[in-house]
Design an enzyme around this catalytic site. Structure first.
Site, short mmCIF file in Angstrom:
data_model
loop_
_atom_site.label_atom_id
_atom_site.label_comp_id
_atom_site.label_asym_id
_atom_site.label_seq_id
_atom_site.Cartn_x
_atom_site.Cartn_y
_atom_site.Cartn_z
N HIS A 19 0.88 -1.17 0.00
CA HIS A 19 0.00 0.00 0.00
C HIS A 19 0.92 1.22 0.00
CE1 HIS A 19 -3.56 -2.46 1.21
NE2 HIS A 19 -2.61 -3.22 1.72
N GLU A 200 -7.08 -12.45 6.00
CA GLU A 200 -6.06 -11.83 6.86
C GLU A 200 -6.56 -11.98 8.30
OE1 GLU A 200 -5.60 -7.58 6.33
OE2 GLU A 200 -3.67 -7.53 7.38
N ASP A 278 3.49 -5.04 2.56
CA ASP A 278 2.18 -4.50 2.97
C ASP A 278 2.27 -2.99 3.27
OD1 ASP A 278 -0.53 -4.61 3.45
OD2 ASP A 278 -0.41 -5.87 5.24
N ASP A 279 2.68 -2.63 4.49
CA ASP A 279 2.78 -1.22 4.90
C ASP A 279 4.12 -1.04 5.62
OD1 ASP A 279 -0.11 -0.21 4.37
OD2 ASP A 279 -0.37 -2.09 5.46
#
Ligand code: ADE
Ligand code: ZN
Length: 338
Positions: A19, A200, A278-279
């Site tokens: 992201h 998730e 992911d982040d």
């Protein structure tokens, strides 16, 4: 650097679950806050980092949406993208299919064009200066309704030739994929690829919905699929790519320890797993740190790491020629590292 870290850094890899708003490092958050005269509820970079302690996905999302509030101009999004690409290049990344969350920005009053134009210009610069290719996946926020997702798809119409696909992110539990059946069908009709976060925190039933109702091309995360043997078997047999994110799973308490991460089990079952960040600004590491974390935590072999890297290209939305070129580069690297 250890031999293992050195091997991982040199291994050509693609990132399929990132992201871009989650790559906003506290230093850049402060810089953009000052540039845009937006006050942050933190006094220092250290204070921001100290706030990054989460017990679940929602804890993280609350602070992630707040952080994204400093992004105001095309230049901000360009700088955000370039900061990420430099990290990716340093980790041996060659290609990235990045998520962005337009509703996070349009709901603050920014025109749709600001985020996407800034990201596209960063992507063009990264290709020119770093040799990294990339594409964009527009994510719908699943805690909002399907009408809002349709409005976002409409706003994206002038950009459809520069958007690879749509995805589904944000708070999973209570917002099943079926809530977005119509807008995903519309996106497919528009020629877009489809992905969705599923499994998730949500149950295996959400993974079934992503497959059978949304007809996704990839599953993002998918960890909880392992609770259902028939589902796992189906994912193996269909060759479905899962974009797994080890450090995210650790920070969001999906697993207690990287030693208990399911990545090795997934590989041994023959699932098409990939390793992603992911982040990364929030979860403590970029793609290289994610590879290293599972390699050390689970004692992965070099063959396992090569499989993860190959899966990342084979599961990408690149054309066949490009995929084969990257796979050959991996083989050449492994031969030279032997
Ligand atoms: N948005 C950003 N990161 C996310 C994640 N890991 N799950 C769901 N939504 C997200
Ligand atoms: Zn994600």
């Amino acid at each position: 650097m250890t031999d293992l870290a050195h091997f991982i850094t040199g291994l050509p890899k693609a990132e399929l679950h990132l992201h871009i708003e989650g790559s906003l490092e506290p230093e850049l958050m402060f810089e953009l806050g000052q540039r845009n005269r937006i006050a942050l509820p933190f006094k220092s970079v250290e204070e921001v980092r100290a706030a990054y302690s989460f017990s679940n996905l929602q804890d993280f999302l609350d602070i992630y949406y707040q952080g994204a509030g400093v992004l105001m101009t095309e230049q901000d999004f360009h700088d955000l993208a370039m900061a990420y690409f430099k990290r990716l290049a340093a980790d041996g990344g060659r290609h990235s299919e990045m998520f962005f969350d337009p509703q996070t920005h349009t709901d603050r009053g920014l025109p749709f064009s600001v985020a996407i134009d800034g990201l596209l210009s960063g992507m063009a610069e990264a290709e020119k200066t770093l040799g990294i290719t990339s594409s964009l996946i527009l994510c719908f926020l699943r805690h909002l309704d399907e009408d809002a997702a349709f409005a976002t798809l409409k706003a994206a119409e002038p950009y459809l030739d520069r958007i690879q696909g749509v995805g589904l992110d944000s708070s999973e539990v209570g917002h099943p994929p079926s809530k977005f059946a119509k807008v995903f069908a519309a996106a497919k009709s528009a020629g877009l690829k489809l992905v969705a976060h599923a499994g998730e925190e949500g149950p295996p039933a959400y993974v079934y919905e992503a497959l059978d109702i949304l007809h996704v091309d990839r599953i993002d995360h998918g960890n909880r699929s392992l609770e259902d043997a028939a589902l796992t078997d189906r994912l193996v047999k269909s060759g479905m790519t899962l974009t797994v994110c080890p450090l995210s799973n650790l920070k969001l308490c999906v697993v207690d320890d990287l030693k208990a991460h399911p990545m090795k089990r997934m590989l041994d079952l023959g699932l098409k797993v990939t390793c992603n960040s992911d982040d990364p600004a929030y979860f403590g590491g970029y793609i290289g740190a994610n590879f290293l974390g599972v390699a050390e935590g689970l004692g992965l072999s070099r063959d396992d790491l090569v499989t993860l890297a190959k899966n990342s290209f084979a599961g990408s939305f690149l054309d066949e020629l490009s995929i084969n070129k990257h796979l050959a580069a991996i083989d050449a690297y492994v031969a030279s590292a032997a």
